[in-house]
Design an enzyme around this catalytic site. Structure first.
Site, PDB file in Angstrom:
ATOM      1  N   HIS A   1       0.811  -1.212   0.000  1.00  0.00           N
ATOM      2  CA  HIS A   1       0.000   0.000   0.000  1.00  0.00           C
ATOM      3  C   HIS A   1       0.851   1.271   0.000  1.00  0.00           C
ATOM      4  CE1 HIS A   1       0.299  -0.360   4.549  1.00  0.00           C
ATOM      5  NE2 HIS A   1       0.539   0.928   4.382  1.00  0.00           N
TER       6      HIS A   1
ATOM      7  N   GLY B   1       3.977   6.864   8.191  1.00  0.00           N
ATOM      8  CA  GLY B   1       5.364   6.843   7.752  1.00  0.00           C
ATOM      9  C   GLY B   1       6.098   5.585   8.151  1.00  0.00           C
ATOM     10  N   ASN B   2       5.570   4.863   9.158  1.00  0.00           N
ATOM     11  CA  ASN B   2       6.220   3.624   9.593  1.00  0.00           C
ATOM     12  C   ASN B   2       5.869   2.439   8.701  1.00  0.00           C
ATOM     13  OD1 ASN B   2       6.115   5.040  12.611  1.00  0.00           O
ATOM     14  ND2 ASN B   2       7.841   3.639  12.310  1.00  0.00           N
ATOM     15  N   SER B   3       4.829   2.564   7.887  1.00  0.00           N
ATOM     16  CA  SER B   3       4.410   1.434   7.058  1.00  0.00           C
ATOM     17  C   SER B   3       5.550   0.925   6.188  1.00  0.00           C
ATOM     18  CB  SER B   3       3.244   1.850   6.160  1.00  0.00           C
ATOM     19  OG  SER B   3       2.049   1.932   6.881  1.00  0.00           O
TER      20      SER B   3
ATOM     21  N   ASP C   1      -0.055  -7.609   1.209  1.00  0.00           N
ATOM     22  CA  ASP C   1       0.367  -6.221   1.379  1.00  0.00           C
ATOM     23  C   ASP C   1       1.886  -6.108   1.433  1.00  0.00           C
ATOM     24  OD1 ASP C   1       0.148  -3.514   1.573  1.00  0.00           O
ATOM     25  OD2 ASP C   1      -0.406  -3.469   3.686  1.00  0.00           O
TER      26      ASP C   1
ATOM     27  N   GLN D   1     -18.231 -20.568  -0.331  1.00  0.00           N
ATOM     28  CA  GLN D   1     -18.463 -19.629   0.767  1.00  0.00           C
ATOM     29  C   GLN D   1     -18.501 -20.457   2.041  1.00  0.00           C
ATOM     30  OE1 GLN D   1     -21.638 -16.795   0.120  1.00  0.00           O
ATOM     31  NE2 GLN D   1     -22.093 -16.706   2.303  1.00  0.00           N
TER      32      GLN D   1
ATOM     33  N   GLY E   1     -13.782 -21.746  -4.722  1.00  0.00           N
ATOM     34  CA  GLY E   1     -15.132 -21.333  -5.091  1.00  0.00           C
ATOM     35  C   GLY E   1     -16.197 -21.750  -4.108  1.00  0.00           C
TER      36      GLY E   1
END
Length: 514
Positions: A142, A244-246, A172, A304, A302
């Site tokens: 991100h 800023g730490n990400s 991420d 749920q 596929g």
């Protein structure tokens, strides 16, 4: 699902929104030079410090070996006219985009508006760390998602352009590459699996663009699930991390990276001691794949799924709760082609025991598309093995359709006194009110006694019961009869398959004692 469970789910969603609002760095980059005294630290991987050895308990020896490898990542993004002001610089493919759209801004504040039809360059700032002396850098996805250009500032203040080697939104994580005229200092991966609650940790990054900063704390908890993806297994820490730490490293007292600082929960925009880091054991494997370039493909089944609670286990005859209950199967999916059915309990996949839905999500996602795997299924009191060809994961997953032909019954207002449930048939007026398809069949929940078991289990007016103990029902009378039969069987609960909005879920309702 009980009403308390529904509320709990909503609170988690709010937590996720707050965490990801704060964790992605969205401040305008404020250039900060590194410490020149540390810039000449060894240009190769440093020997980790074996714990805290200073008499006063100082972290200085650890910081001296790790800080030189921590970098600042600055990205430039092109803000679209419609996105100016309160818009997100991240494109719609980001799994966190819905949260950023509401709260993205400069240091938590709205970005300045510009006249219509004008383009605007937005800068975002994050952190990262060097894992290879030839310039391989790890950060959060991100931090760089949607960037038109990426710049890396080393600890000594050197600024270098960076190339995106690979990224993975589900984890991420992103890998960057820079070219330097000398070998760069690095940090080594640690073993996050050995972390225990209470262990000391250090978070390193560039909060608010003021310069590389180190904060200390402990591991507050393990295995936190923020419901942001199938791999959520965050380390919770109380070491202060901010905008800023990400992407910065979380290191242990040996100076090894045991996590990547990713998100915080904050009601006020600042650190309140609730931060989250991706475990190194998870990140290291993903980074190794990303270093080869490109994206990572994930498996897709596929289905749920939902947890098997004690009430659900009782309703279907399982000795104990566990596994993943299939509440819907997507038409044409690998699961449908393999013969997996709604109501099946998946207890194993690809040789792994499945204890809960998260286990299955991770196990399936880890399999490469096209691979054939064995699925262990509990169905109608028997354990069976099904072979399934794992598909390629996409973001557009559809639940199974449900319904058959025929006119609705004329029976109205049938009651199930032991559950506190009032059922009625699907009429044209009800279909219109609930926006249901013409072929939808089932029994509509007309009323729920707040003092009875149905309410406690989570049933709501407007729910459509489509099956009772895996037997399809077309009318209120059929549902009533099936529930009565379940009560006579001696089981403590009855399992209802419910259509609610766009979702299909199983709800186990216990019978009243006596």
């Amino acid at each position: 699902m009980s009403s308390s469970s529904i509320l709990r789910r909503h609170r988690v969603a709010a937590l996720l929104g707050a965490a990801l609002i704060i964790s992605p760095v969205v401040v305008t980059f404020a250039q900060s030079g590194g410490n020149a005294g540390l810039s000449n630290a060894a240009a190769t991987t440093q020997t980790p410090v074996p714990g805290i050895t200073a008499p006063n308990g100082s972290f200085a020896p650890i910081i001296a070996t790790t800080k030189p490898a921590v970098v600042t990542v600055t990205t430039v993004m092109k803000a679209q006219p419609e996105a100016m002001g309160e818009g997100s610089p991240f494109d719609g493919n980001s799994p966190f985009d819905q949260y950023f759209q509401q709260f993205f801004g400069d240091q938590g504040m709205p970005m300045p508006k510009t006249p219509p039809q004008q383009s605007q360059r937005a800068e975002a700032l994050g952190s990262g760390f060097i894992v290879s002396s030839d310039g391989i850098i790890v950060t959060n996805n991100h931090v760089v998602d949607g960037a038109t250009s990426i710049k890396v500032t080393l600890d000594d203040g050197t600024e270098l352009p960076a190339k995106l080697v690979g990224h993975d939104a589900k984890n991420d994580l992103a890998v960057l590459k820079i070219k330097a005229d000398k070998p760069l200092p690095t940090v080594k991966w640690g073993d996050s699996d050995k972390l225990m609650t209470g262990d000391q940790v250090l978070a390193i990054g560039n909060p608010f663009g003021i310069g590389t900063t180190v904060t200390a704390g402990i591991v507050s908890a393990r295995g936190r699930d923020l419901h942001s993806g199938p791999f959520d297994d965050f380390i919770q820490i109380d070491a202060p991390i901010n905008h800023g730490n990400s992407g910065g490293p979380l290191v242990d007292v040996s100076g090894r990276v045991i996590g990547i600082n990713t998100a915080i929960y904050s009601p006020n925009g600042g650190s309140v001691g609730v931060g989250f880091a991706i475990p190194s054991d998870q990140a290291e494997k993903v980074v190794a794949k990303l270093m080869k370039g490109g994206d990572i493909e994930y498996g897709y089944l596929g289905v749920q799924i939902q947890p098997v609670t004690q009430d659900v286990a009782s309703a279907i005859g399982l000795d104990h709760p566990g596994g993943a209950l299939v509440s819907a199967v997507t038409d044409g999916s690998p699961a449908a082609k393999a013969g997996i059915e709604t109501g099946d309990v998946i207890t194993g996949f690809a040789g792994q025991e499945i204890k809960d839905p998260k286990d299955l999500s991770r196990a399936v996602a880890d399999v490469s598309p096209g691979v054939k795997e064995t699925v262990n299924v509990w169905r109608n009191g028997k354990v069976m093995q099904i072979s399934a060809d794992v598909g390629r994961n996409t973001e557009d997953q559809k639940t199974a359709s449900n319904g058959d032909s025929g006119k609705p019954s004329a029976e109205q207002g049938l009651r199930v006194p032991s559950l506190g449930l009032g059922l009625t048939d699907l009429t044209p007026d009800i279909r219109e009110q609930l926006n249901l398809a013409d072929n939808q069949r089932g029994a509509v929940v007309e009323r729920v006694n707040p003092d009875k078991a149905a309410s406690a289990a989570g049933l709501e007016p407007g729910d459509v019961i489509v099956a009772v103990d895996r037997t399809p029902v077309k009318s209120a009378r059929q549902a009533n009869q099936a529930i009565a039969e379940a009560g006579k069987s001696g089981r403590r609960s009855v399992l209802l398959l419910v259509d609610r909005g766009d979702a299909q879920i199983f709800i186990a309702v216990p019978f009243a004692a006596g």
